[in-house]
Design a protein around this motif. Structure first.
Motif, PDB file in Angstrom:
ATOM      1  N   LEU A  92       0.836  -1.198   0.000  1.00  0.00           N
ATOM      2  CA  LEU A  92       0.000   0.000   0.000  1.00  0.00           C
ATOM      3  C   LEU A  92       0.875   1.254   0.000  1.00  0.00           C
ATOM      4  O   LEU A  92       0.596   2.215  -0.733  1.00  0.00           O
ATOM      5  N   ALA A  93       1.924   1.247   0.795  1.00  0.00           N
ATOM      6  CA  ALA A  93       2.826   2.401   0.844  1.00  0.00           C
ATOM      7  C   ALA A  93       3.469   2.629  -0.525  1.00  0.00           C
ATOM      8  O   ALA A  93       3.581   3.778  -0.980  1.00  0.00           O
ATOM      9  N   TRP A  94       3.845   1.552  -1.196  1.00  0.00           N
ATOM     10  CA  TRP A  94       4.434   1.690  -2.526  1.00  0.00           C
ATOM     11  C   TRP A  94       3.398   2.296  -3.482  1.00  0.00           C
ATOM     12  O   TRP A  94       3.697   3.193  -4.257  1.00  0.00           O
ATOM     13  N   MET A  95       2.163   1.808  -3.401  1.00  0.00           N
ATOM     14  CA  MET A  95       1.100   2.316  -4.264  1.00  0.00           C
ATOM     15  C   MET A  95       0.864   3.817  -4.009  1.00  0.00           C
ATOM     16  O   MET A  95       0.686   4.589  -4.943  1.00  0.00           O
ATOM     17  N   LEU A  96       0.875   4.215  -2.746  1.00  0.00           N
ATOM     18  CA  LEU A  96       0.539   5.593  -2.390  1.00  0.00           C
ATOM     19  C   LEU A  96       1.676   6.576  -2.598  1.00  0.00           C
ATOM     20  O   LEU A  96       1.441   7.736  -2.930  1.00  0.00           O
ATOM     21  N   TYR A  97       2.914   6.141  -2.378  1.00  0.00           N
ATOM     22  CA  TYR A  97       4.010   7.094  -2.288  1.00  0.00           C
ATOM     23  C   TYR A  97       5.011   7.033  -3.437  1.00  0.00           C
ATOM     24  O   TYR A  97       6.005   7.744  -3.421  1.00  0.00           O
ATOM     25  N   SER A 107      -1.731  10.275   4.073  1.00  0.00           N
ATOM     26  CA  SER A 107      -1.245   9.902   2.743  1.00  0.00           C
ATOM     27  C   SER A 107      -1.675  10.915   1.685  1.00  0.00           C
ATOM     28  O   SER A 107      -0.902  11.227   0.774  1.00  0.00           O
ATOM     29  N   GLU A 108      -2.869  11.445   1.806  1.00  0.00           N
ATOM     30  CA  GLU A 108      -3.325  12.440   0.835  1.00  0.00           C
ATOM     31  C   GLU A 108      -2.559  13.748   0.976  1.00  0.00           C
ATOM     32  O   GLU A 108      -2.220  14.385  -0.026  1.00  0.00           O
ATOM     33  N   VAL A 109      -2.252  14.135   2.202  1.00  0.00           N
ATOM     34  CA  VAL A 109      -1.455  15.348   2.425  1.00  0.00           C
ATOM     35  C   VAL A 109      -0.050  15.151   1.867  1.00  0.00           C
ATOM     36  O   VAL A 109       0.495  16.032   1.180  1.00  0.00           O
ATOM     37  N   ILE A 110       0.549  13.995   2.138  1.00  0.00           N
ATOM     38  CA  ILE A 110       1.907  13.709   1.648  1.00  0.00           C
ATOM     39  C   ILE A 110       1.926  13.697   0.125  1.00  0.00           C
ATOM     40  O   ILE A 110       2.830  14.273  -0.500  1.00  0.00           O
ATOM     41  N   GLN A 111       0.937  13.055  -0.500  1.00  0.00           N
ATOM     42  CA  GLN A 111       0.894  13.028  -1.966  1.00  0.00           C
ATOM     43  C   GLN A 111       0.765  14.440  -2.534  1.00  0.00           C
ATOM     44  O   GLN A 111       1.415  14.781  -3.528  1.00  0.00           O
ATOM     45  N   TRP A 112      -0.075  15.257  -1.913  1.00  0.00           N
ATOM     46  CA  TRP A 112      -0.300  16.617  -2.387  1.00  0.00           C
ATOM     47  C   TRP A 112       0.946  17.489  -2.231  1.00  0.00           C
ATOM     48  O   TRP A 112       1.312  18.237  -3.136  1.00  0.00           O
ATOM     49  N   ALA A 113       1.602  17.374  -1.077  1.00  0.00           N
ATOM     50  CA  ALA A 113       2.678  18.310  -0.747  1.00  0.00           C
ATOM     51  C   ALA A 113       4.074  17.865  -1.175  1.00  0.00           C
ATOM     52  O   ALA A 113       4.925  18.714  -1.462  1.00  0.00           O
ATOM     53  N   ALA A 140      -9.063   1.094  -6.182  1.00  0.00           N
ATOM     54  CA  ALA A 140      -7.731   0.731  -5.687  1.00  0.00           C
ATOM     55  C   ALA A 140      -7.501   1.296  -4.288  1.00  0.00           C
ATOM     56  O   ALA A 140      -6.947   0.609  -3.416  1.00  0.00           O
ATOM     57  N   HIS A 141      -7.926   2.535  -4.058  1.00  0.00           N
ATOM     58  CA  HIS A 141      -7.772   3.133  -2.730  1.00  0.00           C
ATOM     59  C   HIS A 141      -8.578   2.362  -1.682  1.00  0.00           C
ATOM     60  O   HIS A 141      -8.054   1.997  -0.628  1.00  0.00           O
ATOM     61  N   ALA A 142      -9.842   2.115  -1.955  1.00  0.00           N
ATOM     62  CA  ALA A 142     -10.693   1.403  -0.995  1.00  0.00           C
ATOM     63  C   ALA A 142     -10.161  -0.007  -0.739  1.00  0.00           C
ATOM     64  O   ALA A 142     -10.078  -0.446   0.416  1.00  0.00           O
ATOM     65  N   THR A 143      -9.783  -0.700  -1.783  1.00  0.00           N
ATOM     66  CA  THR A 143      -9.288  -2.070  -1.642  1.00  0.00           C
ATOM     67  C   THR A 143      -7.971  -2.115  -0.889  1.00  0.00           C
ATOM     68  O   THR A 143      -7.769  -2.972  -0.017  1.00  0.00           O
ATOM     69  N   GLY A 144      -7.071  -1.203  -1.209  1.00  0.00           N
ATOM     70  CA  GLY A 144      -5.772  -1.179  -0.532  1.00  0.00           C
ATOM     71  C   GLY A 144      -5.903  -1.009   0.967  1.00  0.00           C
ATOM     72  O   GLY A 144      -5.314  -1.755   1.755  1.00  0.00           O
ATOM     73  N   THR A 167       6.196   2.842 -11.450  1.00  0.00           N
ATOM     74  CA  THR A 167       4.740   3.022 -11.462  1.00  0.00           C
ATOM     75  C   THR A 167       4.157   2.531 -12.770  1.00  0.00           C
ATOM     76  O   THR A 167       3.152   1.825 -12.794  1.00  0.00           O
ATOM     77  N   GLY A 168       4.786   2.882 -13.876  1.00  0.00           N
ATOM     78  CA  GLY A 168       4.325   2.420 -15.188  1.00  0.00           C
ATOM     79  C   GLY A 168       4.404   0.910 -15.317  1.00  0.00           C
ATOM     80  O   GLY A 168       3.488   0.267 -15.841  1.00  0.00           O
ATOM     81  N   LEU A 169       5.479   0.314 -14.818  1.00  0.00           N
ATOM     82  CA  LEU A 169       5.633  -1.138 -14.864  1.00  0.00           C
ATOM     83  C   LEU A 169       4.570  -1.817 -14.010  1.00  0.00           C
ATOM     84  O   LEU A 169       3.942  -2.796 -14.439  1.00  0.00           O
ATOM     85  N   THR A 170       4.332  -1.296 -12.826  1.00  0.00           N
ATOM     86  CA  THR A 170       3.313  -1.860 -11.943  1.00  0.00           C
ATOM     87  C   THR A 170       1.936  -1.803 -12.588  1.00  0.00           C
ATOM     88  O   THR A 170       1.185  -2.778 -12.574  1.00  0.00           O
ATOM     89  N   LEU A 171       1.596  -0.651 -13.161  1.00  0.00           N
ATOM     90  CA  LEU A 171       0.293  -0.516 -13.814  1.00  0.00           C
ATOM     91  C   LEU A 171       0.161  -1.463 -15.002  1.00  0.00           C
ATOM     92  O   LEU A 171      -0.916  -2.013 -15.250  1.00  0.00           O
ATOM     93  N   SER A 172       1.246  -1.678 -15.734  1.00  0.00           N
ATOM     94  CA  SER A 172       1.210  -2.614 -16.866  1.00  0.00           C
ATOM     95  C   SER A 172       0.932  -4.035 -16.393  1.00  0.00           C
ATOM     96  O   SER A 172       0.134  -4.757 -16.988  1.00  0.00           O
TER      97      SER A 172
END
Length: 151
Positions: free
Chosen positions: A30-35, A105-111, A72-76, A43-48
Protein backbone atom coordinates in the motif's frame (compact mmCIF):
# COMPACT_ATOMS: atom_id res chain seq x y z
CA UNK A 1 -8.15 -24.76 36.78
CA UNK A 2 -8.94 -22.13 34.15
CA UNK A 3 -12.44 -21.04 33.40
CA UNK A 4 -13.63 -20.71 29.82
CA UNK A 5 -13.68 -16.92 30.19
CA UNK A 6 -10.00 -16.89 31.21
CA UNK A 7 -9.09 -19.10 28.25
CA UNK A 8 -11.09 -16.88 25.88
CA UNK A 9 -9.45 -13.69 27.21
CA UNK A 10 -6.02 -15.26 26.89
CA UNK A 11 -6.67 -16.40 23.30
CA UNK A 12 -8.01 -12.94 22.35
CA UNK A 13 -4.82 -11.23 23.56
CA UNK A 14 -2.46 -13.45 21.54
CA UNK A 15 -1.22 -11.89 18.31
CA UNK A 16 -1.62 -14.14 15.27
CA UNK A 17 1.84 -13.93 13.67
CA UNK A 18 0.70 -15.21 10.27
CA UNK A 19 -1.88 -12.45 9.86
CA UNK A 20 0.53 -9.91 11.35
CA UNK A 21 3.07 -10.83 8.66
CA UNK A 22 0.41 -10.52 5.96
CA UNK A 23 -0.64 -7.11 7.34
CA UNK A 24 2.94 -5.81 7.28
CA UNK A 25 3.56 -7.05 3.72
CA UNK A 26 0.27 -5.54 2.53
CA UNK A 27 1.10 -2.26 4.27
CA UNK A 28 4.38 -2.18 2.35
CA UNK A 29 2.50 -2.70 -0.91
CA UNK A 30 0.00 0.00 0.00
CA UNK A 31 2.83 2.40 0.84
CA UNK A 32 4.43 1.69 -2.53
CA UNK A 33 1.10 2.32 -4.26
CA UNK A 34 0.54 5.59 -2.39
CA UNK A 35 4.01 7.09 -2.29
CA UNK A 36 5.63 6.19 -5.62
CA UNK A 37 5.96 9.30 -7.79
CA UNK A 38 3.45 9.40 -10.63
CA UNK A 39 6.16 9.68 -13.28
CA UNK A 40 8.39 6.90 -11.90
CA UNK A 41 9.28 4.01 -14.20
CA UNK A 42 8.23 1.50 -11.50
CA UNK A 43 4.74 3.02 -11.46
CA UNK A 44 4.33 2.42 -15.19
CA UNK A 45 5.63 -1.14 -14.86
CA UNK A 46 3.31 -1.86 -11.94
CA UNK A 47 0.29 -0.52 -13.81
CA UNK A 48 1.21 -2.61 -16.87
CA UNK A 49 1.38 -5.78 -14.78
CA UNK A 50 -1.90 -5.00 -12.99
CA UNK A 51 -3.59 -4.19 -16.30
CA UNK A 52 -2.38 -7.46 -17.83
CA UNK A 53 -3.61 -9.51 -14.84
CA UNK A 54 -6.97 -7.76 -14.73
CA UNK A 55 -7.48 -8.16 -18.49
CA UNK A 56 -7.83 -11.90 -17.89
CA UNK A 57 -10.92 -11.30 -15.73
CA UNK A 58 -14.02 -10.58 -17.82
CA UNK A 59 -15.61 -7.24 -16.95
CA UNK A 60 -12.83 -6.14 -14.56
CA UNK A 61 -11.79 -2.51 -14.46
CA UNK A 62 -8.22 -1.77 -15.51
CA UNK A 63 -5.97 1.10 -14.41
CA UNK A 64 -7.00 3.27 -17.35
CA UNK A 65 -10.73 2.97 -16.67
CA UNK A 66 -12.68 5.69 -14.82
CA UNK A 67 -13.14 4.81 -11.16
CA UNK A 68 -10.23 2.36 -10.97
CA UNK A 69 -8.26 4.72 -8.73
CA UNK A 70 -11.08 4.91 -6.18
CA UNK A 71 -11.49 1.12 -6.13
CA UNK A 72 -7.73 0.73 -5.69
CA UNK A 73 -7.77 3.13 -2.73
CA UNK A 74 -10.69 1.40 -0.99
CA UNK A 75 -9.29 -2.07 -1.64
CA UNK A 76 -5.77 -1.18 -0.53
CA UNK A 77 -6.88 0.18 2.81
CA UNK A 78 -9.47 -2.58 3.26
CA UNK A 79 -7.02 -5.46 2.88
CA UNK A 80 -4.43 -3.92 5.21
CA UNK A 81 -7.09 -3.18 7.84
CA UNK A 82 -8.64 -6.64 7.56
CA UNK A 83 -5.27 -8.38 7.93
CA UNK A 84 -4.36 -6.21 10.95
CA UNK A 85 -7.69 -7.01 12.60
CA UNK A 86 -7.24 -10.72 11.91
CA UNK A 87 -3.79 -10.46 13.48
CA UNK A 88 -5.70 -9.60 16.65
CA UNK A 89 -4.14 -6.19 17.06
CA UNK A 90 -6.25 -3.77 19.06
CA UNK A 91 -9.18 -2.95 16.77
CA UNK A 92 -9.54 0.64 17.99
CA UNK A 93 -5.89 1.35 17.25
CA UNK A 94 -6.04 -0.44 13.90
CA UNK A 95 -9.05 1.57 12.72
CA UNK A 96 -7.75 4.87 14.13
CA UNK A 97 -4.26 4.44 12.65
CA UNK A 98 -5.72 3.34 9.30
CA UNK A 99 -7.90 6.45 9.09
CA UNK A 100 -4.98 8.62 10.20
CA UNK A 101 -2.77 7.04 7.54
CA UNK A 102 -5.47 7.63 4.90
CA UNK A 103 -5.60 11.34 5.75
CA UNK A 104 -1.84 11.73 6.03
CA UNK A 105 -1.25 9.90 2.74
CA UNK A 106 -3.33 12.44 0.83
CA UNK A 107 -1.46 15.35 2.42
CA UNK A 108 1.91 13.71 1.65
CA UNK A 109 0.89 13.03 -1.97
CA UNK A 110 -0.30 16.62 -2.39
CA UNK A 111 2.68 18.31 -0.75
CA UNK A 112 5.72 16.13 -1.35
CA UNK A 113 5.37 13.65 -4.23
CA UNK A 114 5.95 14.89 -7.75
CA UNK A 115 3.25 13.81 -10.18
CA UNK A 116 0.77 12.98 -7.40
CA UNK A 117 -2.11 14.99 -5.95
CA UNK A 118 -4.04 14.79 -2.72
CA UNK A 119 -7.74 14.16 -3.21
CA UNK A 120 -10.51 14.29 -0.60
CA UNK A 121 -12.47 11.72 -2.63
CA UNK A 122 -9.53 9.29 -2.29
CA UNK A 123 -9.65 9.82 1.46
CA UNK A 124 -13.39 9.09 1.51
CA UNK A 125 -12.85 5.85 -0.41
CA UNK A 126 -9.93 4.93 1.89
CA UNK A 127 -12.18 5.32 4.94
CA UNK A 128 -14.95 3.42 3.18
CA UNK A 129 -12.58 0.50 2.64
CA UNK A 130 -11.51 0.62 6.29
CA UNK A 131 -15.12 0.57 7.53
CA UNK A 132 -16.09 -2.27 5.18
CA UNK A 133 -13.06 -4.30 6.30
CA UNK A 134 -13.91 -3.79 9.96
CA UNK A 135 -17.55 -4.77 9.41
CA UNK A 136 -16.73 -7.87 7.35
CA UNK A 137 -14.03 -9.10 9.73
CA UNK A 138 -16.26 -8.48 12.78
CA UNK A 139 -19.15 -10.34 11.15
CA UNK A 140 -16.92 -13.19 9.96
CA UNK A 141 -15.28 -13.64 13.36
CA UNK A 142 -18.62 -13.54 15.13
CA UNK A 143 -20.24 -16.20 13.01
CA UNK A 144 -17.33 -18.47 12.13
CA UNK A 145 -14.78 -18.26 14.92
CA UNK A 146 -16.58 -18.87 18.18
CA UNK A 147 -13.44 -18.37 20.29
CA UNK A 148 -12.32 -15.23 18.45
CA UNK A 149 -14.56 -12.20 18.83
CA UNK A 150 -14.07 -8.66 17.60
CA UNK A 151 -16.54 -6.68 19.67
Amino acid sequence: MRTSIEVQRRSESVIHTGWATVAIVLLGGLAWMLYTPGHAQSTGLTLSVVEHLLSMIPGALTPGDPGFDKIAHATGFAVVTAAALLARWNRSWVVALSIGHAALSEVIQWAFIRGRTGDIADFVFDVGGIVVAWAVVAWWCRYTLTDWRLT
